[in-house]
Design an enzyme around this catalytic site. Structure first.
Site, PDB file in Angstrom:
ATOM      1  CB  THR A 135      -0.909  -0.011   1.249  1.00  0.00           C
ATOM      2  OG1 THR A 135      -1.498   1.270   1.418  1.00  0.00           O
ATOM      3  CG2 THR A 135      -0.116  -0.317   2.514  1.00  0.00           C
ATOM      4  CG  ASP A 136      -1.113   4.977  -1.077  1.00  0.00           C
ATOM      5  OD1 ASP A 136      -1.715   4.310  -0.213  1.00  0.00           O
ATOM      6  OD2 ASP A 136      -1.671   5.886  -1.738  1.00  0.00           O
ATOM      7  CD  GLU A 137      -3.671   3.289   3.991  1.00  0.00           C
ATOM      8  OE1 GLU A 137      -3.660   3.281   5.224  1.00  0.00           O
ATOM      9  OE2 GLU A 137      -4.675   3.020   3.313  1.00  0.00           O
ATOM     10  CE1 TYR A 160      -3.402  -2.813   5.525  1.00  0.00           C
ATOM     11  CE2 TYR A 160      -3.378  -0.460   5.044  1.00  0.00           C
ATOM     12  CZ  TYR A 160      -3.375  -1.778   4.613  1.00  0.00           C
ATOM     13  OH  TYR A 160      -3.322  -2.048   3.266  1.00  0.00           O
ATOM     14  CE  LYS A 164       0.157  -4.684   2.918  1.00  0.00           C
ATOM     15  NZ  LYS A 164      -0.166  -6.053   2.391  1.00  0.00           N
TER      16      LYS A 164
HETATM   17  P1  NAD Z   1      -9.448  -7.690   1.931  1.00  0.00           P
HETATM   18  O1  NAD Z   1      -9.515  -7.391   3.385  1.00  0.00           O
HETATM   19  O2  NAD Z   1     -10.648  -7.432   1.082  1.00  0.00           O
HETATM   20  O3  NAD Z   1      -9.090  -9.238   1.727  1.00  0.00           O
HETATM   21  C1  NAD Z   1      -8.090  -9.870   2.473  1.00  0.00           C
HETATM   22  C2  NAD Z   1      -8.142 -11.367   2.169  1.00  0.00           C
HETATM   23  O4  NAD Z   1      -7.085 -12.008   2.900  1.00  0.00           O
HETATM   24  C3  NAD Z   1      -9.455 -12.032   2.612  1.00  0.00           C
HETATM   25  O5  NAD Z   1      -9.882 -12.953   1.634  1.00  0.00           O
HETATM   26  C4  NAD Z   1      -9.064 -12.758   3.890  1.00  0.00           C
HETATM   27  O6  NAD Z   1      -9.861 -13.913   4.150  1.00  0.00           O
HETATM   28  C5  NAD Z   1      -7.626 -13.126   3.589  1.00  0.00           C
HETATM   29  N1  NAD Z   1      -6.836 -13.336   4.814  1.00  0.00           N
HETATM   30  C6  NAD Z   1      -6.758 -12.524   5.889  1.00  0.00           C
HETATM   31  N2  NAD Z   1      -5.949 -13.062   6.822  1.00  0.00           N
HETATM   32  C7  NAD Z   1      -5.481 -14.221   6.294  1.00  0.00           C
HETATM   33  C8  NAD Z   1      -4.596 -15.225   6.769  1.00  0.00           C
HETATM   34  N3  NAD Z   1      -4.010 -15.133   7.975  1.00  0.00           N
HETATM   35  N4  NAD Z   1      -4.333 -16.278   5.969  1.00  0.00           N
HETATM   36  C9  NAD Z   1      -4.917 -16.390   4.749  1.00  0.00           C
HETATM   37  N5  NAD Z   1      -5.787 -15.475   4.264  1.00  0.00           N
HETATM   38  C10 NAD Z   1      -6.056 -14.402   5.022  1.00  0.00           C
HETATM   39  O7  NAD Z   1      -8.171  -6.927   1.383  1.00  0.00           O
HETATM   40  P2  NAD Z   1      -7.958  -6.187  -0.026  1.00  0.00           P
HETATM   41  O8  NAD Z   1      -8.544  -4.834   0.055  1.00  0.00           O
HETATM   42  O9  NAD Z   1      -8.338  -7.095  -1.112  1.00  0.00           O
HETATM   43  O10 NAD Z   1      -6.379  -6.006  -0.009  1.00  0.00           O
HETATM   44  C11 NAD Z   1      -5.531  -7.010  -0.560  1.00  0.00           C
HETATM   45  C12 NAD Z   1      -4.084  -6.582  -0.396  1.00  0.00           C
HETATM   46  O11 NAD Z   1      -3.878  -5.351  -1.084  1.00  0.00           O
HETATM   47  C13 NAD Z   1      -3.668  -6.341   1.051  1.00  0.00           C
HETATM   48  O12 NAD Z   1      -2.358  -6.822   1.213  1.00  0.00           O
HETATM   49  C14 NAD Z   1      -3.713  -4.826   1.201  1.00  0.00           C
HETATM   50  O13 NAD Z   1      -2.781  -4.392   2.158  1.00  0.00           O
HETATM   51  C15 NAD Z   1      -3.316  -4.394  -0.201  1.00  0.00           C
HETATM   52  N6  NAD Z   1      -3.828  -3.083  -0.636  1.00  0.00           N
HETATM   53  C16 NAD Z   1      -5.163  -2.804  -0.546  1.00  0.00           C
HETATM   54  C17 NAD Z   1      -5.638  -1.585  -1.004  1.00  0.00           C
HETATM   55  C18 NAD Z   1      -7.099  -1.245  -0.974  1.00  0.00           C
HETATM   56  O14 NAD Z   1      -7.461  -0.113  -1.301  1.00  0.00           O
HETATM   57  N7  NAD Z   1      -7.997  -2.180  -0.637  1.00  0.00           N
HETATM   58  C19 NAD Z   1      -4.746  -0.646  -1.528  1.00  0.00           C
HETATM   59  C20 NAD Z   1      -3.368  -0.979  -1.603  1.00  0.00           C
HETATM   60  C21 NAD Z   1      -2.936  -2.199  -1.155  1.00  0.00           C
HETATM   61  P1  TYD Z   2     -10.860   3.586   3.947  1.00  0.00           P
HETATM   62  O1  TYD Z   2     -11.791   3.129   2.885  1.00  0.00           O
HETATM   63  O2  TYD Z   2     -10.991   2.972   5.308  1.00  0.00           O
HETATM   64  O3  TYD Z   2      -9.382   3.422   3.371  1.00  0.00           O
HETATM   65  P2  TYD Z   2      -7.970   3.926   3.999  1.00  0.00           P
HETATM   66  O4  TYD Z   2      -8.158   4.303   5.414  1.00  0.00           O
HETATM   67  O5  TYD Z   2      -7.118   2.700   3.842  1.00  0.00           O
HETATM   68  O6  TYD Z   2      -7.527   5.070   3.141  1.00  0.00           O
HETATM   69  O7  TYD Z   2     -11.022   5.145   4.118  1.00  0.00           O
HETATM   70  C1  TYD Z   2     -10.788   6.037   3.043  1.00  0.00           C
HETATM   71  C2  TYD Z   2     -10.898   7.429   3.592  1.00  0.00           C
HETATM   72  O8  TYD Z   2     -12.253   7.669   3.996  1.00  0.00           O
HETATM   73  C3  TYD Z   2     -10.055   7.660   4.824  1.00  0.00           C
HETATM   74  O9  TYD Z   2      -9.527   8.997   4.771  1.00  0.00           O
HETATM   75  C4  TYD Z   2     -11.027   7.528   5.978  1.00  0.00           C
HETATM   76  C5  TYD Z   2     -12.332   8.023   5.373  1.00  0.00           C
HETATM   77  N1  TYD Z   2     -13.577   7.406   5.904  1.00  0.00           N
HETATM   78  C6  TYD Z   2     -14.631   8.205   6.318  1.00  0.00           C
HETATM   79  O10 TYD Z   2     -14.554   9.448   6.272  1.00  0.00           O
HETATM   80  N2  TYD Z   2     -15.776   7.604   6.769  1.00  0.00           N
HETATM   81  C7  TYD Z   2     -15.901   6.259   6.832  1.00  0.00           C
HETATM   82  O11 TYD Z   2     -16.961   5.753   7.292  1.00  0.00           O
HETATM   83  C8  TYD Z   2     -14.809   5.446   6.398  1.00  0.00           C
HETATM   84  C9  TYD Z   2     -14.896   3.933   6.451  1.00  0.00           C
HETATM   85  C10 TYD Z   2     -13.661   6.060   5.928  1.00  0.00           C
END
Ligand code: NAD
Ligand code: TYD
Length: 356
Positions: A135-137, A160, A164
């Protein structure tokens, strides 16, 4: 087939949001003739239902292994059955708000789990790539100007993002120390189909649809750089096929928006596409400013020039086109929403798959 790609890929977390989209994306590519083994612990965020269409279309080339990535013995047994060429590692605890309340699972899955996978990867004789999805975070928070590049120092602010960041460092260290052929991608906020409705965009769509309050944290002026999930999947594919081992690639959509602007656009799309609220009230009236998230990062923005220059990847969707498709998808998938939200569904998963 010319240029066919026959790799056996172990995907972790493939029942989650991005992982399920990635598996669907890859199996739909005509040149991909390989097989995917999906290791997923099926936490609250993981859903076999998100891949029901994939099982129907490509079942012979897809296997779900209900396993925790911290289970070294279980992974070793699986690896003995499957000739793995690549690992694409998505599995993680992914929600910042949950990490603030209960960080333990983040340390366990994101750090320990990644380490267990890296140890497995070193022992796989055919492995040509370990791709780590991050993630960019990890870079922390930006002021009003500038972008995160691959050289930006890490400064994570939430449990989180800290977990990461730790996993990214382990992955890099396994390249430097053991020569493991790793790549890392650091991506901005994704949105699109199959997004668990605790994250901003799906939560606002579903609350807005139901006429419930739309909780915007603090002043709503925090900025995120939104990327449609299919564009992220294409970026990962490009890195797997052409990325250089040992390298990090930033992935972003060049779609910087304040949270408030995102929520307002969702309100307007719902007013256009969904049944009207009672009395025809505009959904922007549902916006409610609530207490801010502790340690809330102010602005994320990605410079994805390296990925564009080196691998020719470009995002296809604008925020307008991607958000419209996303709202439409949620309107058409009430059953998926009802099931992933229900406690009954989590109980059913336990009876179907047990506890990993
Ligand atoms: P998500 O929470 O939707 O899915 C996570 C998946 O991992 C689920 O299917 C869960 O069952 C599985 N999981 C969790 N713990 C586990 C374990 N111990 N063993 C096996 N499986 C396990 O997450 P996502 O949004 O699809 O994110 C996927 C990846 O991308 C993550 O590594 C996250 O950090 C990264 N990422 C997400 C975003 C975003 O905007 N969602 C952005 C950048 C990077
Ligand atoms: P989120 O979807 O949780 O992603 P991340 O925290 O990983 O960026 O949140 C996106 C942005 O939206 C973040 O700045 C927090 C804000 N947010 C709200 O304002 N209200 C909400 O109910 C949620 C879930 C997030």
């Amino acid at each position: 087939m010319e240029n066919s790609w026959a790799a056996n890929i172990l995907v972790t977390g493939g029942c989650g949001f991005i992982g399920s989209n990635f598996i669907r994306h890859l199996l739909a590519q005509p040149m991909f003739t390989g097989r995917i083994v999906n290791v997923d612990a099926l936490t609250y965020a993981g859903n076999p239902l998100s891949l029901a269409d994939v099982v129907a279309a490509h079942g012979a080339r897809y296997r779900l292994a209900h396993l925790d990535i911290c289970d070294a013995d279980g992974l070793a047994a699986l690896a003995a059955e499957e000739a793995i060429d690549l690992i694409v590692h998505f599995a993680a605890e992914s929600h910042v708000d949950r990490s603030i309340v209960s960080p333990d699972a983040f340390v366990q899955t994101n750090i320990v789990g990644t380490h267990v996978l890296l140890q497995l990867a070193r022992r796989l004789p055919r492995l040509t790539r370990f791709h780590h999805v991050s993630t960019d975070e990890v870079y922390g928070s930006l002021g009003p100007e500038g972008f995160f590049t691959e050289e930006t120092p890490y400064q994570p602010n939430s449990p989180y993002s800290a977990s990461k960041a730790a996993s990214d460092h382990l992955v890099r260290a396994y390249h430097a120390t053991y020569g493991l052929p790793v790549t890392i991608s650091n991506c901005s906020n994704n949105y699109g189909p199959y997004h668990f409705p605790e994250k901003l965009i799906p939560l606002m769509i579903l609350n807005g649809l139901a006429g419930k309050p739309l909780p915007v944290y603090g002043d709503g002026q925090q900025v995120r750089d939104w990327l449609y999930v299919e564009d992220h999947c294409a970026a990962i594919e490009a890195i797997l096929r052409g990325g250089r081992p040992g390298e990090t690639y930033n992935v972003g959509g060049r779609n910087e928006l304040t949270n408030l602007a995102v929520v307002e656009q969702i309100c307007d799309l719902l007013d256009e596409l969904a049944p009207p609220l009672p009395g025809g009230a505009a959904r922007r009236g549902l916006i409610a400013f609530v207490k801010d998230r502790p340690g809330h990062d102010r602005r994320y923005a990605i410079d994805c020039g390296k990925l564009e220059r080196e691998l020719g990847w470009h995002p296809v969707e604008t925020f307008g086109s991607g958000l419209r498709q996303t709202v439409q998808w949620y309107l058409e998938h009430e059953e998926w929403v009802a099931q992933v939200r229900s406690g009954a569904y989590q109980d059913w998963i336990k009876t179907q798959y047990g506890t990993p």
